[in-house]
Design an enzyme around this catalytic site. Structure first.
Site, short mmCIF file in Angstrom:
data_model
loop_
_atom_site.label_atom_id
_atom_site.label_comp_id
_atom_site.label_asym_id
_atom_site.label_seq_id
_atom_site.Cartn_x
_atom_site.Cartn_y
_atom_site.Cartn_z
N GLY A 196 0.81 -1.22 0.00
CA GLY A 196 0.00 0.00 0.00
C GLY A 196 0.84 1.26 0.00
N ILE A 197 0.14 2.39 -0.08
CA ILE A 197 0.78 3.70 -0.11
C ILE A 197 1.41 4.02 1.26
CG2 ILE A 197 0.24 6.18 -0.24
CD1 ILE A 197 -1.97 5.34 -2.35
N GLY A 220 -8.15 3.60 4.59
CA GLY A 220 -9.42 3.69 3.87
C GLY A 220 -9.75 2.37 3.21
N TYR A 252 -17.89 4.96 -2.04
CA TYR A 252 -16.49 5.39 -2.01
C TYR A 252 -16.35 6.83 -2.51
CZ TYR A 252 -11.43 5.31 -2.93
OH TYR A 252 -10.08 5.59 -2.94
N LYS A 256 -15.03 9.89 -0.29
CA LYS A 256 -13.78 10.58 -0.64
C LYS A 256 -14.04 12.04 -0.99
CE LYS A 256 -10.72 7.50 0.21
NZ LYS A 256 -9.61 7.75 1.15
N ILE A 300 -3.32 3.87 -8.59
CA ILE A 300 -1.99 3.60 -8.05
C ILE A 300 -1.83 2.09 -7.91
CG2 ILE A 300 -0.39 4.06 -6.13
CD1 ILE A 300 -1.28 6.61 -7.65
N1 LIG Z 1 -4.42 2.81 -4.74
C1 LIG Z 1 -5.17 3.64 -5.44
O1 LIG Z 1 -5.34 3.52 -6.66
C2 LIG Z 1 -5.83 4.81 -4.76
C3 LIG Z 1 -6.43 5.77 -5.56
C4 LIG Z 1 -7.07 6.84 -4.97
C5 LIG Z 1 -7.07 6.96 -3.59
N2 LIG Z 1 -6.48 6.02 -2.82
C6 LIG Z 1 -6.54 6.19 -1.36
O2 LIG Z 1 -5.26 6.09 -0.79
C7 LIG Z 1 -5.35 5.50 0.51
C8 LIG Z 1 -4.38 4.34 0.60
O3 LIG Z 1 -4.74 3.40 -0.40
P1 LIG Z 1 -3.90 2.09 -0.70
O4 LIG Z 1 -4.01 1.85 -2.14
O5 LIG Z 1 -2.56 2.16 -0.05
O6 LIG Z 1 -4.85 1.01 0.02
P2 LIG Z 1 -4.51 -0.25 0.93
O7 LIG Z 1 -5.73 -1.07 0.95
O8 LIG Z 1 -3.23 -0.87 0.48
O9 LIG Z 1 -4.27 0.43 2.35
C9 LIG Z 1 -5.33 0.91 3.14
C10 LIG Z 1 -5.03 0.56 4.58
O10 LIG Z 1 -6.06 1.08 5.41
C11 LIG Z 1 -6.24 0.16 6.47
N3 LIG Z 1 -7.55 0.30 7.10
C12 LIG Z 1 -8.76 -0.04 6.57
N4 LIG Z 1 -9.71 0.16 7.48
C13 LIG Z 1 -9.13 0.63 8.60
C14 LIG Z 1 -9.61 1.00 9.89
N5 LIG Z 1 -10.91 0.92 10.22
N6 LIG Z 1 -8.71 1.47 10.80
C15 LIG Z 1 -7.40 1.56 10.49
N7 LIG Z 1 -6.88 1.18 9.29
C16 LIG Z 1 -7.74 0.74 8.36
C17 LIG Z 1 -6.10 -1.21 5.80
O11 LIG Z 1 -5.85 -2.24 6.72
C18 LIG Z 1 -4.96 -0.96 4.83
O12 LIG Z 1 -3.70 -1.30 5.38
C19 LIG Z 1 -6.81 5.11 0.70
O13 LIG Z 1 -7.46 6.10 1.46
C20 LIG Z 1 -7.36 5.08 -0.71
O14 LIG Z 1 -8.73 5.34 -0.75
C21 LIG Z 1 -5.85 4.95 -3.38
#
Ligand SMILES: NC(=O)c1ccc[n+]([C@@H]2O[C@H](COP(=O)([O-])OP(=O)(O)OC[C@H]3O[C@@H](n4cnc5c(N)ncnc54)[C@H](O)[C@@H]3O)[C@@H](O)[C@H]2O)c1
Length: 258
Positions: free
Chosen positions: A23-24, A99, A164, A168, A197
């Site tokens: 993840g990010i 998220g 979502y 967001k 991403i």
């Molecule tokens: N990856 C993409 O394409 C993308 C695009 C737009 C926005 N985003 C946003 O970037 C952020 C990170 O995304 P990512 O791709 O790394 O996702 P990811 O699923 O890899 O990481 C999200 C993390 O949030 C944690 N999480 C979920 N519910 C939780 C809770 N109740 N309490 C604490 N932690 C919790 C999960 O365990 C996970 O480790 C998110 O908010 C996502 O919406 C991602």
């Protein structure tokens, strides 16, 4: 008093969503540690985030510590910040990325699904920001970055759909409204809005075919990486970014042009 809103030499950034392996959040943690921040890495997956933090701590010149927390629980959020405040230097930075996705079509969205997504993405953002920013206002210095999504600006169109996008979009209005109230205390609140991403939030690891398909709608010829997002977050959390607030920074390869 901190009239110039200067950073203390020793300072901590809280990063939420640092549990998932690809993840990010983890890339944000590593970059911030390299930039001299002590880092509290948070996730609902306590086992994963503490194991990761132990490894990151060994690689870093600063302290990286992992904490389990469910960001939908006010008591857990309050408790984890109380522990962070006892364990680490003052919290100056917050990178809030925890998220969940939701690819359910509109007429199949149950109230449970709606509440699940809004609880984590919207209410979680409120709880984490309010708890973090109280201390920043007291110390008169702080930087916050909340992660939204191009899906908020486009109304879906990537992977996730209605709940979502709604959640967001709330992150954008929320962050700007908070920025209005806390700017006078030297606290900036900004949004990073990623396009696609290469993580596993969109239903698992992306195949090359899916990446190519996602990139076809972009001005740049690839989907993004966690580093694309982490570099932007690192800058917005830096002392030098102190005149940027209430901004929505698109990091989306040209998916949304406005
Ligand atoms: N990856 C993409 O394409 C993308 C695009 C737009 C926005 N985003 C946003 O970037 C952020 C990170 O995304 P990512 O791709 O790394 O996702 P990811 O699923 O890899 O990481 C999200 C993390 O949030 C944690 N999480 C979920 N519910 C939780 C809770 N109740 N309490 C604490 N932690 C919790 C999960 O365990 C996970 O480790 C998110 O908010 C996502 O919406 C991602």
């Amino acid at each position: 008093m901190n009239p110039l809103h200067r950073f203390p030499t020793e300072r901590t950034a809280v990063v939420t969503g640092a549990g998932s392996a690809r993840g990010i959040g983890r890339t944000v943690v590593r970059r911030l540690a390299q930039a001299g921040w002590h880092v509290a890495a948070l996730d609902v997956d306590k086992v994963a985030v503490t194991a990761f933090a132990t490894q990151a701590n060994a690689d870093a010149g600063t302290t990286v510590k992992g904490y389990g927390v469910d960001i939908t629980s006010p008591d857990e959020v309050d408790g984890v910040f109380t522990r962070i405040e006892a364990d680490l230097p003052p919290v100056v930075g917050l990178a809030h990325g925890a998220g969940v996705a939701s690819p359910v079509p509109f007429f199949d969205v149950t109230l449970d699904e709606w509440n699940r997504v809004l609880d984590i993405n919207s209410t979680g953002t409120f709880l984490v920001n309010q708890r973090a920013i109280r201390g920043m206002v007291d110390r008169e210095v702080g930087r916050v970055v909340n992660l939204s999504s191009a899906s908020a600006q486009m109304g879906g169109g990537t992977y996730s759909k209605v709940p979502y996008s709604a959640s967001k979009a709330s992150v954008i209005g929320f962050s700007r409204a908070v920025a209005r109230e806390v700017g006078k205390f030297g606290v900036t609140v900004n949004v990073v809005s990623p396009g696609p991403i290469d993580t596993e939030i969109m239903g698992g690891r992306l195949t090359d075919e899916r990446k190519t398909q996602m990139a076809s709608g972009l001005l740049l010829d690839r989907i993004g990486t966690p580093t694309d997002i982490a570099a932007t977050v690192e800058f917005l959390l830096s002392e030098d970014a102190g005149y940027i607030t209430a901004a929505v920074v698109n990091v989306n390869g040209g998916l949304v042009v406005n």
